[in-house]
Motif scaffolding. Structure first.
Motif, mmCIF file in Angstrom:
data_model
loop_
_atom_site.group_PDB
_atom_site.id
_atom_site.type_symbol
_atom_site.label_atom_id
_atom_site.label_comp_id
_atom_site.label_asym_id
_atom_site.label_seq_id
_atom_site.Cartn_x
_atom_site.Cartn_y
_atom_site.Cartn_z
ATOM 1 N N GLY A 36 0.816 -1.219 0.000
ATOM 2 C CA GLY A 36 0.000 0.000 0.000
ATOM 3 C C GLY A 36 0.842 1.259 0.000
ATOM 4 O O GLY A 36 0.549 2.224 -0.721
ATOM 5 N N ILE A 37 1.925 1.266 0.795
ATOM 6 C CA ILE A 37 2.829 2.423 0.835
ATOM 7 C C ILE A 37 3.500 2.614 -0.519
ATOM 8 O O ILE A 37 3.605 3.730 -1.032
ATOM 9 N N ALA A 38 3.959 1.508 -1.122
ATOM 10 C CA ALA A 38 4.619 1.588 -2.430
ATOM 11 C C ALA A 38 3.676 2.150 -3.491
ATOM 12 O O ALA A 38 4.076 2.996 -4.302
ATOM 13 N N ARG A 39 2.430 1.718 -3.475
ATOM 14 C CA ARG A 39 1.456 2.217 -4.468
ATOM 15 C C ARG A 39 1.128 3.691 -4.228
ATOM 16 O O ARG A 39 0.909 4.444 -5.184
ATOM 17 N N ALA A 40 1.076 4.105 -2.966
ATOM 18 C CA ALA A 40 0.813 5.515 -2.660
ATOM 19 C C ALA A 40 1.992 6.383 -3.098
ATOM 20 O O ALA A 40 1.800 7.502 -3.588
ATOM 21 N N LEU A 41 3.226 5.872 -2.948
ATOM 22 C CA LEU A 41 4.411 6.627 -3.374
ATOM 23 C C LEU A 41 4.408 6.854 -4.887
ATOM 24 O O LEU A 41 4.884 7.888 -5.355
ATOM 25 N N LEU A 42 3.875 5.899 -5.646
ATOM 26 C CA LEU A 42 3.800 6.063 -7.105
ATOM 27 C C LEU A 42 2.893 7.238 -7.485
ATOM 28 O O LEU A 42 3.139 7.897 -8.487
ATOM 29 N N LYS A 43 1.858 7.482 -6.688
ATOM 30 C CA LYS A 43 0.961 8.604 -6.973
ATOM 31 C C LYS A 43 1.637 9.934 -6.669
ATOM 32 O O LYS A 43 1.289 10.954 -7.242
ATOM 33 N N ILE A 44 2.621 9.916 -5.763
ATOM 34 C CA ILE A 44 3.364 11.133 -5.445
ATOM 35 C C ILE A 44 4.288 11.491 -6.594
ATOM 36 O O ILE A 44 4.325 12.620 -7.057
ATOM 37 N N SER A 45 5.058 10.500 -7.056
ATOM 38 C CA SER A 45 5.988 10.738 -8.163
ATOM 39 C C SER A 45 6.253 9.440 -8.913
ATOM 40 O O SER A 45 6.542 8.412 -8.297
ATOM 41 N N ALA A 46 6.189 9.516 -10.232
ATOM 42 C CA ALA A 46 6.459 8.338 -11.062
ATOM 43 C C ALA A 46 7.959 8.021 -11.099
ATOM 44 O O ALA A 46 8.358 6.959 -11.584
ATOM 45 N N ASP A 47 8.790 8.931 -10.592
ATOM 46 C CA ASP A 47 10.238 8.694 -10.581
ATOM 47 C C ASP A 47 10.627 7.557 -9.643
ATOM 48 O O ASP A 47 11.711 6.995 -9.770
ATOM 49 N N TYR A 48 9.761 7.242 -8.675
ATOM 50 C CA TYR A 48 10.053 6.167 -7.719
ATOM 51 C C TYR A 48 9.843 4.773 -8.328
ATOM 52 O O TYR A 48 10.294 3.792 -7.769
ATOM 53 N N ARG A 49 9.165 4.711 -9.468
ATOM 54 C CA ARG A 49 8.789 3.418 -10.047
ATOM 55 C C ARG A 49 9.971 2.490 -10.313
ATOM 56 O O ARG A 49 9.924 1.321 -9.920
ATOM 57 N N PRO A 50 11.053 2.936 -10.967
ATOM 58 C CA PRO A 50 12.162 2.002 -11.243
ATOM 59 C C PRO A 50 12.789 1.413 -9.977
ATOM 60 O O PRO A 50 13.095 0.223 -9.935
ATOM 61 N N ILE A 51 12.930 2.231 -8.936
ATOM 62 C CA ILE A 51 13.530 1.764 -7.678
ATOM 63 C C ILE A 51 12.633 0.706 -7.033
ATOM 64 O O ILE A 51 13.104 -0.368 -6.638
#
Length: 129
Positions: free
Chosen positions: A81-96
């Motif tokens: 859930g935290i990981a999916r919420a972080l994606l909504k903040i910034s798509a730059d986190y996706r590769p990591i």
């Protein structure tokens, strides 16, 4: 509210609804401190993994509503859930997050009990004589 980001995580029979809000790093699970709820530092560390990877640990307050399953399954549901919420903040986190397997839903669930058996695979004791 614009600074509120939501994510849904599931694992086994646990469901976690996560809300990230700009803040100082408070972590509440079902209205209780994370240490009071999960009681195990390893489970808390597991749940916070996406924040550590993206180096956003103290930027957000985390509020979680979690139901079902045990503590380990709930911690992993919170992590997703935290990981999916972080994606909504910034798509730059996706590769990591993708590289470290944080965005993949673990689909393993308990196998159903079969008729004639004691559990899913355990059978009655066999006696030759």
């Amino acid at each position: 509210m614009k600074d509120q980001y939501r994510g849904l995580g599931r694992r086994k029979s646990s469901t976690a609804r996560v809300i990230l809000i700009k803040g100082k790093g408070n972590f509440l699970i079902n209205g209780r401190e994370s240490k009071d709820y999960l009681m195990n530092d390893l489970l808390i560390k597991d749940a916070k993994q996406p924040l550590v990877m993206t180096e956003t640990g103290v930027q957000f307050d985390i509020r979680v509503n979690v139901r079902g399953g045990g503590l380990a399954g709930q911690a992993q549901a919170i992590r997703l859930g935290i990981a999916r919420a972080l994606l909504k903040i910034s798509a730059d986190y996706r590769p990591i997050l993708k590289k470290n397997g944080m965005l993949t839903r673990d689909a393993r669930i308990k196998e159903r009990k079969k008729p004639g058996l004691k559990k899913a695979r355990k059978s009655k004791q066999f006696s030759k004589r």
